[in-house]
Motif scaffolding. Structure first.
Motif, PDB file in Angstrom:
ATOM      1  N   ILE A 235       0.808  -1.721  -0.388  1.00 53.53           N
ATOM      2  CA  ILE A 235      -0.171  -0.173  -0.328  1.00 53.53           C
ATOM      3  C   ILE A 235       1.019   1.284   0.346  1.00 53.53           C
ATOM      4  CG2 ILE A 235      -2.041  -1.124   1.546  1.00 53.53           C
ATOM      5  CD1 ILE A 235      -1.022   0.162   3.742  1.00 53.53           C
TER       6      ILE A 235
ATOM      7  N   GLU B  66      -4.578  -4.730  -5.334  1.00 51.19           N
ATOM      8  CA  GLU B  66      -3.494  -3.108  -4.167  1.00 51.19           C
ATOM      9  C   GLU B  66      -4.325  -1.767  -5.657  1.00 51.19           C
ATOM     10  OE1 GLU B  66       1.051  -4.057  -5.506  1.00 51.19           O
ATOM     11  OE2 GLU B  66       0.448  -5.040  -3.652  1.00 51.19           O
TER      12      GLU B  66
ATOM     13  N   SER C 192      -1.786   2.509  -9.169  1.00 51.08           N
ATOM     14  CA  SER C 192      -0.906   1.645  -8.714  1.00 51.08           C
ATOM     15  C   SER C 192      -0.678   0.327  -9.927  1.00 51.08           C
ATOM     16  CB  SER C 192      -2.252   1.031  -7.656  1.00 51.08           C
ATOM     17  OG  SER C 192      -1.922  -0.124  -7.321  1.00 51.08           O
TER      18      SER C 192
END
Length: 192
Positions: A38, A170, A125
């Motif tokens: 993260i 994610e 991401s």
């Protein structure tokens, strides 16, 4: 934004990266069989609130930490082999800040700001995941067997499974968390 404010904000984001990379459970969430990263959310929020250059700087700090850790304290058995290459460990982290900053700049939407922030989180991401896994394949598929006794035929299916599981999770977490974190920060910055 004053120069002192920007310096303090950069320092806070760098401190957050240092904390997330050293304290277990803060940067890498173990959820069942997955270990979800993260830390990109910190880089994404830095790029949104401070701009593209600072986002790239914060991402670069995370990349350098990943590079150094590969030698002394790798996060996984494979990390000690793949993250010693700065193109795998540093460049994708810098690209998170670049993609987040530019995407936010060009997609700023006053009608749907949370949707825009979610899209920035998702794309940034995925940028990290795709470039890390892509570079691992590009740099290690040809001679991984000789250097590291890695089964080359299993490398691509393994990387694709990581993309389909960890990478997607994610990206979804970043898409949800980015608006939750960045919205109040942007409101604060707008007021001051």
């Amino acid at each position: 934004m004053t120069r002192n404010y920007r310096l303090v904000a950069r320092s806070i984001f760098i401190a957050l990266i240092l904390i997330q990379t050293t304290i277990p459970g803060l940067g890498y969430l173990p959820i069942g069989p997955f270990s979800l990263t993260i830390i990109p959310i910190t880089v994404i929020v830095a790029a949104i609130t401070l701009g593209t250059k600072d986002g790239m700087l914060i991402g670069g700090v995370w990349g350098v930490i990943t590079f150094v850790r590969a030698f002394f304290w790798p996060t996984s058995p494979m990390a000690q082999y793949v993250f010693i290459n700065p193109l795998v460990s540093v460049l994708p982290r810098i690209l998170i800040g670049l993609v987040a900053g530019l995407t936010f700049y060009y997609l700023k939407n006053k009608r749907y700001p949370k949707l825009t922030l979610g899209l920035v989180g998702l794309m940034s991401s995925l940028t990290n995941t795709i470039f890390v896994l892509g570079f691992i394949y590009v740099f290690y598929h040809g001679y991984a067997h000789q250097l590291y006794q890695i089964n080359v035929k299993a490398l691509l299916p393994y990387l694709l499974s990581v993309l389909a599981t960890n990478g997607v999770l994610e990206a979804l977490i970043a898409a949800i968390a980015t608006p939750l974190i960045a919205t109040p920060l942007l409101k604060y910055l707008k007021r001051n």
